[in-house]
Structures are given as structure tokens and as C-alpha cells.
Design an enzyme around this catalytic site. Sequence first.
Site, PDB file in Angstrom:
ATOM      1  N   ARG A   1      12.125  -6.219   4.740  1.00  0.00           N
ATOM      2  CA  ARG A   1      12.292  -4.113   5.046  1.00  0.00           C
ATOM      3  C   ARG A   1      11.954  -4.156   6.723  1.00  0.00           C
ATOM      4  O   ARG A   1      13.392  -3.877   6.954  1.00  0.00           O
ATOM      5  CB  ARG A   1      10.573  -4.384   5.012  1.00  0.00           C
ATOM      6  CG  ARG A   1      11.102  -2.864   5.145  1.00  0.00           C
ATOM      7  CD  ARG A   1       9.450  -2.062   4.883  1.00  0.00           C
ATOM      8  NE  ARG A   1       8.240  -2.897   6.029  1.00  0.00           N
ATOM      9  CZ  ARG A   1       7.654  -2.290   5.933  1.00  0.00           C
ATOM     10  NH1 ARG A   1       6.674  -1.635   4.734  1.00  0.00           N
ATOM     11  NH2 ARG A   1       6.491  -2.481   6.670  1.00  0.00           N
TER      12      ARG A   1
ATOM     13  N   ARG B   1      12.483  -0.788  12.125  1.00  0.00           N
ATOM     14  CA  ARG B   1      10.386  -0.662  11.866  1.00  0.00           C
ATOM     15  C   ARG B   1      10.696  -2.193  12.853  1.00  0.00           C
ATOM     16  O   ARG B   1      10.616  -3.516  12.820  1.00  0.00           O
ATOM     17  CB  ARG B   1       9.493  -0.873  11.010  1.00  0.00           C
ATOM     18  CG  ARG B   1       9.664   0.592  11.273  1.00  0.00           C
ATOM     19  CD  ARG B   1       8.386   0.062  10.059  1.00  0.00           C
ATOM     20  NE  ARG B   1       6.932  -0.545  10.066  1.00  0.00           N
ATOM     21  CZ  ARG B   1       6.224  -0.555   9.570  1.00  0.00           C
ATOM     22  NH1 ARG B   1       6.450   0.158   8.182  1.00  0.00           N
ATOM     23  NH2 ARG B   1       4.619  -0.930   9.557  1.00  0.00           N
TER      24      ARG B   1
ATOM     25  N   ARG C   1      -0.136  -9.476  13.559  1.00  0.00           N
ATOM     26  CA  ARG C   1      -0.863  -8.181  12.344  1.00  0.00           C
ATOM     27  C   ARG C   1      -1.229  -9.247  10.860  1.00  0.00           C
ATOM     28  O   ARG C   1      -2.527  -7.952  11.099  1.00  0.00           O
ATOM     29  CB  ARG C   1       0.685  -7.623  11.518  1.00  0.00           C
ATOM     30  CG  ARG C   1       1.920  -6.709  12.638  1.00  0.00           C
ATOM     31  CD  ARG C   1       2.664  -5.581  11.865  1.00  0.00           C
ATOM     32  NE  ARG C   1       2.875  -5.531  10.950  1.00  0.00           N
ATOM     33  CZ  ARG C   1       4.033  -4.854   9.792  1.00  0.00           C
ATOM     34  NH1 ARG C   1       5.188  -5.607  10.139  1.00  0.00           N
ATOM     35  NH2 ARG C   1       3.269  -4.155   9.614  1.00  0.00           N
TER      36      ARG C   1
ATOM     37  N   ARG D   1      -9.292   0.959   8.605  1.00  0.00           N
ATOM     38  CA  ARG D   1      -8.404  -0.986   9.759  1.00  0.00           C
ATOM     39  C   ARG D   1      -9.768  -1.536   9.852  1.00  0.00           C
ATOM     40  O   ARG D   1      -9.501  -2.384  10.315  1.00  0.00           O
ATOM     41  CB  ARG D   1      -7.322  -0.922   9.954  1.00  0.00           C
ATOM     42  CG  ARG D   1      -5.927  -1.054   9.276  1.00  0.00           C
ATOM     43  CD  ARG D   1      -5.025  -0.951   9.951  1.00  0.00           C
ATOM     44  NE  ARG D   1      -3.554  -1.471   9.516  1.00  0.00           N
ATOM     45  CZ  ARG D   1      -2.984  -0.901   9.268  1.00  0.00           C
ATOM     46  NH1 ARG D   1      -3.161   0.412   8.621  1.00  0.00           N
ATOM     47  NH2 ARG D   1      -1.689  -1.936   8.550  1.00  0.00           N
TER      48      ARG D   1
ATOM     49  N   LYS E   1       0.631  -1.387  -0.280  1.00  0.00           N
ATOM     50  CA  LYS E   1       0.244  -0.287  -0.186  1.00  0.00           C
ATOM     51  C   LYS E   1       0.739   1.309  -0.073  1.00  0.00           C
ATOM     52  O   LYS E   1       1.218   2.245  -0.673  1.00  0.00           O
ATOM     53  CB  LYS E   1      -0.662   0.024   1.316  1.00  0.00           C
ATOM     54  CG  LYS E   1      -2.047  -1.120   1.139  1.00  0.00           C
ATOM     55  CD  LYS E   1      -2.574  -1.495   2.694  1.00  0.00           C
ATOM     56  CE  LYS E   1      -2.258  -1.405   3.966  1.00  0.00           C
ATOM     57  NZ  LYS E   1      -1.344  -2.443   4.206  1.00  0.00           N
TER      58      LYS E   1
HETATM   59  P1  B4P Z   1       4.417  -1.362   2.072  1.00  0.00           P
HETATM   60  O1  B4P Z   1       4.117  -0.686   0.754  1.00  0.00           O
HETATM   61  O2  B4P Z   1       4.903  -1.211   3.076  1.00  0.00           O
HETATM   62  O3  B4P Z   1       3.645  -2.199   3.110  1.00  0.00           O
HETATM   63  P2  B4P Z   1       2.333  -1.551   3.832  1.00  0.00           P
HETATM   64  O4  B4P Z   1       1.360  -2.342   2.911  1.00  0.00           O
HETATM   65  O5  B4P Z   1       1.752  -0.002   3.294  1.00  0.00           O
HETATM   66  O6  B4P Z   1       2.533  -1.803   5.198  1.00  0.00           O
HETATM   67  P3  B4P Z   1       1.878  -1.751   6.439  1.00  0.00           P
HETATM   68  O7  B4P Z   1       0.789  -2.846   6.723  1.00  0.00           O
HETATM   69  O8  B4P Z   1       3.062  -2.364   7.507  1.00  0.00           O
HETATM   70  O9  B4P Z   1       2.119  -1.020   7.247  1.00  0.00           O
HETATM   71  P4  B4P Z   1       1.260   0.314   8.076  1.00  0.00           P
HETATM   72  O10 B4P Z   1       2.061   1.613   8.634  1.00  0.00           O
HETATM   73  O11 B4P Z   1      -0.013   0.980   7.822  1.00  0.00           O
HETATM   74  O12 B4P Z   1       5.495  -2.821   1.442  1.00  0.00           O
HETATM   75  C1  B4P Z   1       5.728  -3.606   2.285  1.00  0.00           C
HETATM   76  C2  B4P Z   1       7.369  -3.837   2.241  1.00  0.00           C
HETATM   77  O13 B4P Z   1       7.081  -4.991   0.607  1.00  0.00           O
HETATM   78  C3  B4P Z   1       8.736  -3.291   1.627  1.00  0.00           C
HETATM   79  O14 B4P Z   1       9.523  -3.526   1.885  1.00  0.00           O
HETATM   80  C4  B4P Z   1       8.531  -2.807   0.131  1.00  0.00           C
HETATM   81  O15 B4P Z   1       9.826  -2.433  -0.390  1.00  0.00           O
HETATM   82  C5  B4P Z   1       7.671  -4.729  -0.087  1.00  0.00           C
HETATM   83  N1  B4P Z   1       6.854  -4.562  -1.728  1.00  0.00           N
HETATM   84  C6  B4P Z   1       5.915  -3.542  -2.107  1.00  0.00           C
HETATM   85  N2  B4P Z   1       5.566  -4.157  -3.176  1.00  0.00           N
HETATM   86  C7  B4P Z   1       6.340  -5.134  -3.749  1.00  0.00           C
HETATM   87  C8  B4P Z   1       6.122  -5.834  -4.996  1.00  0.00           C
HETATM   88  N3  B4P Z   1       5.207  -5.503  -5.526  1.00  0.00           N
HETATM   89  N4  B4P Z   1       6.656  -7.065  -4.403  1.00  0.00           N
HETATM   90  C9  B4P Z   1       8.088  -6.964  -3.803  1.00  0.00           C
HETATM   91  N5  B4P Z   1       7.945  -6.155  -2.786  1.00  0.00           N
HETATM   92  C10 B4P Z   1       7.681  -6.109  -2.579  1.00  0.00           C
HETATM   93  O16 B4P Z   1       0.379   0.278   9.995  1.00  0.00           O
HETATM   94  C11 B4P Z   1       1.752  -0.523  10.717  1.00  0.00           C
HETATM   95  C12 B4P Z   1       0.506  -0.197  12.317  1.00  0.00           C
HETATM   96  O17 B4P Z   1       0.133   0.840  12.344  1.00  0.00           O
HETATM   97  C13 B4P Z   1      -0.075  -1.455  11.935  1.00  0.00           C
HETATM   98  O18 B4P Z   1       0.095  -2.509  12.539  1.00  0.00           O
HETATM   99  C14 B4P Z   1      -0.913  -1.089  13.258  1.00  0.00           C
HETATM  100  O19 B4P Z   1      -0.863  -1.216  14.670  1.00  0.00           O
HETATM  101  C15 B4P Z   1      -0.812   0.883  13.362  1.00  0.00           C
HETATM  102  N6  B4P Z   1      -1.989   1.310  12.249  1.00  0.00           N
HETATM  103  C16 B4P Z   1      -1.947   2.158  10.807  1.00  0.00           C
HETATM  104  N7  B4P Z   1      -2.479   1.945  10.765  1.00  0.00           N
HETATM  105  C17 B4P Z   1      -4.104   2.596  12.232  1.00  0.00           C
HETATM  106  C18 B4P Z   1      -5.599   2.158  12.086  1.00  0.00           C
HETATM  107  N8  B4P Z   1      -6.107   2.654  10.693  1.00  0.00           N
HETATM  108  N9  B4P Z   1      -5.679   1.468  12.527  1.00  0.00           N
HETATM  109  C19 B4P Z   1      -5.272   1.400  14.165  1.00  0.00           C
HETATM  110  N10 B4P Z   1      -4.258   1.201  14.327  1.00  0.00           N
HETATM  111  C20 B4P Z   1      -3.085   1.598  12.702  1.00  0.00           C
END
Ligand code: B4P
Length: 190
Positions: A128, A134, A146, A89, A14
Amino acid sequence: MLNLVLFGPPGAGKGTQSQKLIEKYQLVHLSTGDILRNEIANGTELGLEAKKLMDQGILVPDHVVIGMISNKLDSNKDAKGFIFDGFPRTVAQAEALDALLASKNTAISGMVALEVDDDELQKRLLLRGKDSGRPDDANPEIIRRRIDEYNSKTAPVASFYKEQGKYHSINGIGSIDAIFAEITKVIGNF
Ligand code: B4P
């Protein structure tokens, strides 16, 4: 206005796709994860509370993230639209977001869900974790928590948007550019 919800399990890409989408569509990026990590970095009271939960892979309470999003919408009144990344979420957050947008005479245009299986998520997040610093990426058990939080509390949000005819799912495995092309195709049909 283009108001996009980018949806998917932790590590689905995302944040990665949001960076490309904000450039193409000139949208304001609202990532609740980034906002929370910023609060932690600044040592605020909210950040200290959130850190305890995030480090364990647990969701932060709804009222906290809803308040944060409400403030960000208020401070971006002239935006062409928003990408909601990692929010909503829970179904309660989705309901609150609909109400906030309705009060501003706008609405969610659509949700794009990135489908990625658990093994690939584990691999990406552990990779990552080698240099992200992190704590929630560092350990397979926390990553598992998670993913479990996602399955129990977040996955039902998809049905909320399906019922509104706004849900679109795409394969989140493949090259970043190929996935981006698929997302832009979906947005073109909103
Ligand atoms: P990202 O792109 O970073 O992943 P994400 O889905 O955005 O992340 P995430 O769920 O971890 O985090 P959030 O900060 O929202 O990709 C991950 C990895 O994959 C990277 O290294 C990237 O390079 C790689 N990648 C991407 N695309 C790829 C592809 N096509 N092929 C190969 N590799 C690829 O949440 C973190 C915490 O914050 C939660 O656990 C929760 O505690 C809290 N939180 C956040 N929002 C909240 C909400 N609305 N309500 C309650 N708690 C919340």
C-alpha cells in the site's frame, strides 16, 4: 442499534471491510485513523500533534481520540448504528467507549477481530505504501513499530470484549469477499 467494533492489527483489512459493511448495514463509519489523517490534511493543531506520533507508528494519546469519537457520536444522533474501525485501541479507550454509549442508552453489539500474521501485514502495508503516500506505510521499521504498539497496547482490548461475551475472531487472510461473507455471518448471530 448495530454497533460493531472491527478489530485487528495494522493492515488486517479493517478499513477495507468497513467500506463494504457500511453499504450493507447503512452504518456510520468512525475510523479514528481517517479522522486523524483528515485533521493532518487540514493542518489543524490536533493534526500537527498527531502527525508527529503517527509518522513514527506510535498511538495518539487516549484523550485525543476519545474526544474525537464523542464529538462524532453527538453529531450522528439519528444513526442506525456505528462501525468503530481502529478504535478502541487501548483498554482505556474501550472503557470510555462503553461509558459514552451507555450515556446514550446503547452499547457495543459485538467485536469482530481479523486474524492476520505479521509477515502478511508487512507485505500488505509495504505494498500500500507504494502509492498511499502514508509515511507510516513507507518503511519496514515503522510498520514493525506499529505491530509492536498493537501487541503491547491494543491486543489486550480483545480480552475486554471477551469478558463481556462479545468477542468473535475470523481468519483475515483470503479474498476480500470471502472475509466479508464470514463477517456478515458473525453479525447475523449478534
Ligand atoms: P486496511 O484495510 O487499510 O488496514 P487497516 O487495518 O484499516 O489499517 P491501519 O491500522 O493501517 O490504520 P489506521 O488508519 O487505523 O488494509 C491495509 C492494506 O491491506 C490495504 O492496502 C488493503 O488493500 C490490503 N488488504 C485488505 N484486505 C486484504 C485481503 N483480504 N487480502 C490482501 N490485501 C488486503 O491507523 C493509523 C495510525 O493512526 C495508527 O498507527 C495510530 O498512530 C493512529 N491511530 C488511529 N486510531 C487510533 C486510536 N484509536 N488511538 C490511538 N492512535 C490511533
